[in-house]
Write an enzyme that holds these catalytic residues in place. Structure first.
Site, PDB file in Angstrom:
ATOM      1  N   GLY A   1       0.754  -1.250   0.000  1.00  0.00           N
ATOM      2  CA  GLY A   1       0.000   0.000   0.000  1.00  0.00           C
ATOM      3  C   GLY A   1       0.779   1.291   0.000  1.00  0.00           C
ATOM      4  O   GLY A   1       0.172   2.369  -0.148  1.00  0.00           O
TER       5      GLY A   1
ATOM      6  N   PRO B   1       4.250  -5.160  -1.119  1.00  0.00           N
ATOM      7  CA  PRO B   1       4.133  -3.970  -1.973  1.00  0.00           C
ATOM      8  C   PRO B   1       3.939  -4.341  -3.440  1.00  0.00           C
ATOM      9  O   PRO B   1       4.542  -5.310  -3.919  1.00  0.00           O
ATOM     10  CB  PRO B   1       5.480  -3.261  -1.775  1.00  0.00           C
ATOM     11  CG  PRO B   1       6.433  -4.342  -1.412  1.00  0.00           C
ATOM     12  CD  PRO B   1       5.638  -5.419  -0.703  1.00  0.00           C
ATOM     13  N   GLY B   2       3.089  -3.623  -4.122  1.00  0.00           N
ATOM     14  CA  GLY B   2       2.923  -3.811  -5.563  1.00  0.00           C
ATOM     15  C   GLY B   2       3.270  -2.519  -6.278  1.00  0.00           C
ATOM     16  O   GLY B   2       4.313  -2.389  -6.913  1.00  0.00           O
ATOM     17  N   ARG B   3       2.397  -1.534  -6.083  1.00  0.00           N
ATOM     18  CA  ARG B   3       2.523  -0.259  -6.794  1.00  0.00           C
ATOM     19  C   ARG B   3       3.899   0.377  -6.625  1.00  0.00           C
ATOM     20  O   ARG B   3       4.484   0.900  -7.567  1.00  0.00           O
ATOM     21  CB  ARG B   3       1.450   0.696  -6.258  1.00  0.00           C
ATOM     22  CG  ARG B   3       1.343   1.985  -7.034  1.00  0.00           C
ATOM     23  CD  ARG B   3       0.431   2.981  -6.312  1.00  0.00           C
ATOM     24  NE  ARG B   3      -0.775   2.448  -5.774  1.00  0.00           N
ATOM     25  CZ  ARG B   3      -1.971   2.490  -6.385  1.00  0.00           C
ATOM     26  NH1 ARG B   3      -2.091   3.058  -7.554  1.00  0.00           N
ATOM     27  NH2 ARG B   3      -3.041   1.978  -5.798  1.00  0.00           N
TER      28      ARG B   3
ATOM     29  N   ARG C   1      -7.204   3.521 -14.966  1.00  0.00           N
ATOM     30  CA  ARG C   1      -7.177   4.232 -13.684  1.00  0.00           C
ATOM     31  C   ARG C   1      -7.825   5.633 -13.728  1.00  0.00           C
ATOM     32  O   ARG C   1      -8.565   5.976 -12.818  1.00  0.00           O
ATOM     33  CB  ARG C   1      -5.750   4.309 -13.139  1.00  0.00           C
ATOM     34  CG  ARG C   1      -5.099   2.939 -12.952  1.00  0.00           C
ATOM     35  CD  ARG C   1      -3.811   2.970 -12.143  1.00  0.00           C
ATOM     36  NE  ARG C   1      -4.078   3.324 -10.767  1.00  0.00           N
ATOM     37  CZ  ARG C   1      -3.893   4.512 -10.258  1.00  0.00           C
ATOM     38  NH1 ARG C   1      -3.392   5.484 -10.987  1.00  0.00           N
ATOM     39  NH2 ARG C   1      -4.199   4.748  -8.998  1.00  0.00           N
TER      40      ARG C   1
ATOM     41  N   CYS D   1     -15.773   5.107 -27.154  1.00  0.00           N
ATOM     42  CA  CYS D   1     -17.008   5.877 -27.236  1.00  0.00           C
ATOM     43  C   CYS D   1     -17.653   6.086 -25.874  1.00  0.00           C
ATOM     44  O   CYS D   1     -18.749   5.578 -25.604  1.00  0.00           O
ATOM     45  CB  CYS D   1     -17.962   5.176 -28.187  1.00  0.00           C
ATOM     46  SG  CYS D   1     -17.211   5.031 -29.792  1.00  0.00           S
ATOM     47  N   GLU D   2     -16.951   6.753 -25.001  1.00  0.00           N
ATOM     48  CA  GLU D   2     -17.487   7.128 -23.683  1.00  0.00           C
ATOM     49  C   GLU D   2     -16.805   8.423 -23.286  1.00  0.00           C
ATOM     50  O   GLU D   2     -15.589   8.551 -23.463  1.00  0.00           O
ATOM     51  CB  GLU D   2     -17.114   6.095 -22.612  1.00  0.00           C
ATOM     52  CG  GLU D   2     -17.755   4.768 -22.783  1.00  0.00           C
ATOM     53  CD  GLU D   2     -17.744   3.936 -21.496  1.00  0.00           C
ATOM     54  OE1 GLU D   2     -17.724   4.520 -20.400  1.00  0.00           O
ATOM     55  OE2 GLU D   2     -17.757   2.717 -21.622  1.00  0.00           O
TER      56      GLU D   2
HETATM   57  N1  LLP Z   1      -1.825  -6.873  -0.451  1.00  0.00           N
HETATM   58  C1  LLP Z   1      -3.155  -6.908  -0.537  1.00  0.00           C
HETATM   59  C2  LLP Z   1      -3.895  -7.859   0.291  1.00  0.00           C
HETATM   60  C3  LLP Z   1      -3.832  -6.032  -1.418  1.00  0.00           C
HETATM   61  O1  LLP Z   1      -5.157  -6.062  -1.496  1.00  0.00           O
HETATM   62  C4  LLP Z   1      -3.086  -5.119  -2.207  1.00  0.00           C
HETATM   63  C5  LLP Z   1      -3.750  -4.210  -3.152  1.00  0.00           C
HETATM   64  C6  LLP Z   1      -1.695  -5.129  -2.092  1.00  0.00           C
HETATM   65  C7  LLP Z   1      -1.087  -6.013  -1.196  1.00  0.00           C
HETATM   66  C8  LLP Z   1      -0.805  -4.227  -2.900  1.00  0.00           C
HETATM   67  O2  LLP Z   1      -1.022  -2.877  -2.659  1.00  0.00           O
HETATM   68  P1  LLP Z   1      -0.053  -1.802  -3.326  1.00  0.00           P
HETATM   69  O3  LLP Z   1       1.291  -1.940  -2.688  1.00  0.00           O
HETATM   70  O4  LLP Z   1       0.019  -2.084  -4.777  1.00  0.00           O
HETATM   71  O5  LLP Z   1      -0.710  -0.522  -3.057  1.00  0.00           O
HETATM   72  N2  LLP Z   1      -6.386  -0.975  -8.896  1.00  0.00           N
HETATM   73  C9  LLP Z   1      -6.109   0.005  -7.865  1.00  0.00           C
HETATM   74  C10 LLP Z   1      -5.309  -0.553  -6.731  1.00  0.00           C
HETATM   75  C11 LLP Z   1      -5.965  -1.734  -6.036  1.00  0.00           C
HETATM   76  C12 LLP Z   1      -5.151  -2.278  -4.909  1.00  0.00           C
HETATM   77  C13 LLP Z   1      -5.785  -3.493  -4.322  1.00  0.00           C
HETATM   78  N3  LLP Z   1      -5.019  -4.182  -3.321  1.00  0.00           N
HETATM   79  C14 LLP Z   1      -5.399   1.205  -8.500  1.00  0.00           C
HETATM   80  O6  LLP Z   1      -5.165   1.206  -9.706  1.00  0.00           O
HETATM   81  O7  LLP Z   1      -5.101   2.178  -7.800  1.00  0.00           O
END
Ligand code: LLP
Length: 421
Positions: free
Chosen positions: A239, A276-278, A314, A346-347
């Site tokens: 997150g 972490p992902g983002r 997004r 088309c939106e």
């Molecule tokens: N762990 C869990 C259990 C999660 O639900 C998530 C993200 C993460 C880790 C990774 O979070 P991050 O580090 O990436 O913030 N599609 C949305 C974001 C959805 C995130 C959902 N869960 C966007 O484009 O902002």
């Protein structure tokens, strides 16, 4: 810091001019930098190097096999939320003992697949899921490591669609009920309690919500230990936010986040997992697109580009901002114009930015949407029968197509017209 910079007046990914990728692969296309991915993963490791830890990349942010392989080879674990993501992690060479299975609705086949293939831990999100997993594991004659995801009822102060730690969100078990649920888990066959899991939301730009949530997890861990549970791992979720605007105050750094973890749960001596992902992949990717038309509207001009909401959802979904930059560096003092940057779908929602200032651009000019490596390609679709956007990985002065653009024949061949029609 990322590796998308101007050199000699042209925007590059590392040492590769983006114009070269556009010429060979076409646009729209996602372009990722291996050096940025490596750097960002390293920052999280460094932030936790004071303790035993595993950085589990949240596969949902970017699930391309090449991205997963790169991170897996660096030693990353993976956080998966579906059987499909589990298969991707394994196909990228990540061993089961580094894969954590999260998600609110794991099905029996998905859980069976992970047990058979090997799993580090299941993060359980509800009592029915816990009982189903217990039955399954026991019927397979095995015991699986579990953490229970608790919902700490903390406001992550992020976009409402990506906040997950308030009591009105669907995620986890209310922290107030956690001791009862752990007691039940301990009594069930097939489950081995190893830890506590929490995740409060995504794109957090403030460390305070983490501080509050992790302090609650620390209290709970002490209480659970007093109840006789062996809590040896804490999964603290993901997150941490990224800067989407270059001119904005940057969110806290991984190293500062690591300090919050140390201050709140450090003394418990648990192995720390984070997801972490983002933060790893967001600024390691851009979406490269071309201008199709410049259209004069009533009191505003539209820059119609060949990327659309189906390629980068997004902005339409969350009102998210992605900086847009021209691939040819504008000369100092060059004329600027105000545009609405829109896609061909088309939106009206297919609008990336309204009334934004850009240098004068013409048809066929290239632009880049920055910060698009996370939740970009993975959320893309073929809406309006637009081919799924391809992906390219750059490393130094070379690049590879890591997902090809499907042909129209590929797309049509997936449908079947029944004989009787
Ligand atoms: N762990 C869990 C259990 C999660 O639900 C998530 C993200 C993460 C880790 C990774 O979070 P991050 O580090 O990436 O913030 N599609 C949305 C974001 C959805 C995130 C959902 N869960 C966007 O484009 O902002």
């Amino acid at each position: 810091m990322d590796h998308f910079n101007y050199h000699g007046g042209a925007l590059h990914a590392e040492d590769v001019p983006l114009s070269r990728i556009a010429a060979q692969v076409g646009t729209p296309v996602y372009v990722y930098s291996a050096a940025t991915l490596t750097r960002h993963f390293g920052l999280f490791r460094q932030a936790l190097d004071w303790t035993d830890h595993l950085v589990c990349f949240a596969v949902k942010a970017n699930s391309n096999l090449a991205v997963l392989k790169l991170l897996g080879d660096l030693g990353a674990g993976m956080d998966v939320v579906s059987g499909g993501e589990y298969r991707r992690a394994r196909a990228a060479g990540v061993p089961g003992e580094r894969i954590v299975f999260s998600g609110v609705g794991k099905t029996i086949p998905e859980m069976r697949q992970a047990i058979e293939g090997g799993i580090r831990q299941f993060n359980i999100e509800s009592e029915p899921e816990m009982r189903a997993l217990s039955d399954l594991a026991a019927s397979m004659g095995t015991e699986v490591p579990v953490a229970i995801r608790v919902n700490p009822d903390v406001d992550a102060r992020t976009h409402e669609k990506i906040a997950t730690g308030k009591s009105d969100n669907k995620f986890g078990i209310p922290i107030a009920r956690a001791r009862t649920v752990y007691a039940e888990a301990a009594a069930l066959p097939g489950l081995k309690i190893v830890g506590v899991d929490v995740h409060i939301g995504s794109q957090l730009t403030d460390l305070d919500p983490y501080r509050v949530a992790y302090a609650k997890v620390a209290d709970l861990t002490r209480a659970l230990r007093a109840d006789g549970h062996a809590i040896t791992r804490l999964d603290l979720g993901g997150g941490l936010g990224i800067p989407y605007r270059r001119d904005n105050n940057a969110p806290p750094l991984p190293i500062e986040y690591g300090e919050v973890i140390r201050e709140t749960v450090g003394e418990l001596g648990c192995e720390i997992e984070i997801e972490p992902g983002r933060n790893i992949v967001g600024n390691a990717g851009i979406l490269l697109a071309s201008v199709i038309y410049l259209k004069q509207g009533e009191g505003r001009d539209f820059l119609i580009v060949d990327a659309a909401m189906n390629d980068l959802l997004r902005p339409a979904m969350y009102g998210a901002h992605h900086d847009i930059v021209p691939v040819v560096e504008p000369a100092v003092g060059a004329e600027v114009r105000r545009f609405d940057v829109v896609g061909p779908v088309c939106e009206s929602g297919d609008t990336f930015q309204k009334d934004t200032q850009l240098p004068m651009l013409a048809a066929a000019d290239l632009i880049a949407f920055r910060s698009a490596g996370a939740y970009g390609a993975v959320m893309a679709s073929e809406y309006n029968s637009r081919p799924l956007v391809p992906e390219v990985l750059v490393s130094g002065d070379h690049f590879a197509v890591i997902r090809a653009r499907p042909t129209f024949e590929d797309m049509l061949s997936r449908d079947t017209i029944p004989e009787w029609l």
